[in-house]
Design a protein around this motif. Structure first.
Motif, PDB file in Angstrom:
ATOM      1  N   GLY A   1      -4.339 -12.412   9.747  1.00  0.00           N
ATOM      2  CA  GLY A   1      -5.301 -11.408   9.025  1.00  0.00           C
ATOM      3  C   GLY A   1      -5.141 -11.264   7.582  1.00  0.00           C
TER       4      GLY A   1
ATOM      5  N   ASP B   1       0.900  -1.308  -0.110  1.00  0.00           N
ATOM      6  CA  ASP B   1       0.038   0.096  -0.032  1.00  0.00           C
ATOM      7  C   ASP B   1       0.775   1.132   0.079  1.00  0.00           C
TER       8      ASP B   1
ATOM      9  N   THR C   1      -6.117 -11.850   3.448  1.00  0.00           N
ATOM     10  CA  THR C   1      -7.187 -11.101   2.621  1.00  0.00           C
ATOM     11  C   THR C   1      -8.289 -12.277   2.390  1.00  0.00           C
TER      12      THR C   1
ATOM     13  N   GLN D   1       2.196  -5.954  -2.774  1.00  0.00           N
ATOM     14  CA  GLN D   1       2.570  -6.146  -1.394  1.00  0.00           C
ATOM     15  C   GLN D   1       3.915  -5.441  -1.343  1.00  0.00           C
TER      16      GLN D   1
ATOM     17  N   ASN E   1      -4.689 -10.661  -4.024  1.00  0.00           N
ATOM     18  CA  ASN E   1      -4.819 -10.175  -2.690  1.00  0.00           C
ATOM     19  C   ASN E   1      -4.351  -8.461  -2.870  1.00  0.00           C
TER      20      ASN E   1
ATOM     21  N   VAL F   1      -1.642  -3.434   6.856  1.00  0.00           N
ATOM     22  CA  VAL F   1      -3.078  -4.102   7.343  1.00  0.00           C
ATOM     23  C   VAL F   1      -2.982  -5.468   7.704  1.00  0.00           C
TER      24      VAL F   1
ATOM     25  N   ARG G   1     -10.468  -2.740   4.572  1.00  0.00           N
ATOM     26  CA  ARG G   1     -10.128  -2.861   6.250  1.00  0.00           C
ATOM     27  C   ARG G   1      -9.080  -1.303   6.289  1.00  0.00           C
TER      28      ARG G   1
ATOM     29  N   THR H   1       2.816 -12.624   3.516  1.00  0.00           N
ATOM     30  CA  THR H   1       1.888 -13.302   2.541  1.00  0.00           C
ATOM     31  C   THR H   1       2.870 -14.391   2.219  1.00  0.00           C
TER      32      THR H   1
END
Ligand code: IMP
Length: 432
Positions: free
Chosen positions: A128, A13, A130, A224, A38, A273, A303, A239
């Motif tokens: 947590g 992000d 996706t 990511q 994701n 996240v 989220r 991930t």
């Protein structure tokens, strides 16, 4: 002329969508090489917003080739939906523009079911995820159980592989108290969608090799961020793929020397996240300020993102491990108006000072950030298109980051709009 790989230097992000889109203007081919749907890349072009998950960002431009490489895990139904959505926005998608590696593994309905069930089984200590089935699909790839794009040509191969795969997964689903899934049901769904996917199937390593020989410019689009890398991130809160630039080669079928310049997308503060350690997290008014002003909500899951100060020790580490040559600094404007700004320069761990993130999750959770504080700036940096438009104190902040992370700022992004960008060097023309 070198090719360029774009990777995230934090927890994802960082604003990769805009930079990749901006760079894809200069490239001929855009390649995704890891992750799956994701990811969430938002592009704003002439005021129109495009949200991409699996499709390479080059897809929104005419005359660019977009390739989904073998390192990506592909959910055929999610891909089909994404193509339909983007077509409704007027974007053309055809087999000349979009190619999918024949050796890319598929995400099947059982993988999202397992992702959900495993998260539930983790109780108070989830990752947590996706819940897109990313982890279980990569597990099947490594376990040599996966169905791949090329298998869609052969129903008998799909049946054999599915029977074997579901023997394994149904035992697990049963153990987790979930309903079993029939391999024949999955086969039926695959037979319905396979023609749609097969039209894009290609020998992408050969296509890329040809482009390389023709001197075409290739942009490798990472998803990511380095701290979510399965080897180098905050394991197990990561991930299931590698984000380091080396993966651009493995995940597309090209040699490492074809990559060229590696641009690390870096947000002027930090977000994450999902669960896991985050030393500079500000679970307070500052975090709230950054989240609201930076619109920090996930593109894929919606989220709320956790927010905190810039962590220079973390980015220095990901620059070294990820092979990053220069950074694209994004969202500097979110810091406009703050009285003072903190930068993490290292950590205290059990009374000792260290300047890297250790591998142990126990030690990661115990890290106490050591900050340097600088005065903020009141004038706006939003939409600035030259260094002259940036307040002196903000320039000082950028220079401080460059010194601490030991890499130059190659590009500064000052708003989501494509043209609000200050370029120091063109990544396609500098040598890594
Ligand atoms: P998974 O990729 O769904 O297995 O999720 C594993 C972890 O990576 C979770 O913490 C997710 O929130 C995080 N994650 C996965 N994709 C992204 C992304 O594109 N941006 C930020 N975080 C992500």
């Amino acid at each position: 002329m070198s090719n360029v790989a774009v990777i995230g230097s934090q927890w994802g992000d960082e604003g990769k969508g805009k930079i990749v889109d901006w760079l894809s203007n200069r490239a001929d081919v855009v390649v995704r090489f890891q992750g799956g749907h994701n990811a969430g890349h938002t592009l704003v072009i002439d005021g129109v917003e495009y949200k991409l998950h699996l499709l390479p960002s080059g897809i929104v431009r005419k005359a660019k080739v977009s390739i989904i490489g073998n390192g990506v895990v592909i959910d055929p139904w999610a891909l089909s939906k994404e193509i339909e959505t983007i077509r409704k926005q007027g974007v053309e998608v055809n087999p000349q523009k979009l190619m999918i590696a024949e050796n890319a593994p598929l995400i099947l309905p059982v993988h999202s079911a397992l992702d959900e069930a495993m998260e539930k089984a983790r109780g108070n200590n989830p990752i947590g995820t996706t819940k897109r089935g990313i982890g279980p699909a990569y597990e099947d790839k490594i376990a040599r159980r996966a169905l791949r794009v090329c298998d869609l040509e052969y129903p008998e191969v799909m049946k054999r592989k599915l029977d074997r795969m579901m023997l394994h997964h149904n035992a697990l689903l049963k153990g987790l108290g979930c309903d079993e899934i029939s391999p024949d049901d999955i086969l039926e769904q695959l037979l319905e969608i396979r023609d749609e996917i097969l039209q894009y199937k290609a020998v992408t390593w050969l296509v890329l090799d040809k482009f390389r020989q023709e001197g075409k410019k290739i942009l490798f689009e990472g998803a990511q961020g380095m701290m979510l890398d399965v080897d180098h991130g905050t394991y197990p809160y990561v991930t299931s793929s590698n984000m380091a630039s080396a993966q651009a080669a493995t995940g597309s079928g090209m040699s490492p020397d074809s990559i060229g310049y590696v641009l690390g997308i870096t947000k002027a503060y930090t977000t994450r996240v999902g669960e896991g350690p985050f030393p500079t997290e500000q679970d307070n008014e500052i975090g709230h300020f950054l989240g609201e002003k930076g619109h920090e909500f996930g593109t894929t899951t919606g989220r709320k993102r956790r927010c905190g100060w810039f962590d220079a020790a973390l980015v220095r580490q990901t620059i070294k491990v990820g092979g990053i040559h220069g950074i694209a600094l994004t969202k500097l404007d979110v810091l406009d108006g703050l009285d003072e700004i903190k930068i993490c320069v290292g950590y205290e761990l059990n009374g000792s000072r260290i300047d890297y993130i250790p591998a142990s999750s126990v030690e990661q959770a115990a890290l106490k950030p050591v900050y340097e504080t600088i005065e903020g700036w009141k004038d706006s940096t939003r939409g600035a298109r030259s260094w002259g438009d940036i307040p002196a104190q903000a320039v000082k902040y950028v220079r401080m980051i460059e010194g601490l992370v030991e890499a130059p700022v190659t590009l500064l992004s000052t708003s989501p709009e494509r043209d609000d960008t200050i370029l120091m060097h063109d990544p396609f023309t500098v040598k890594g």
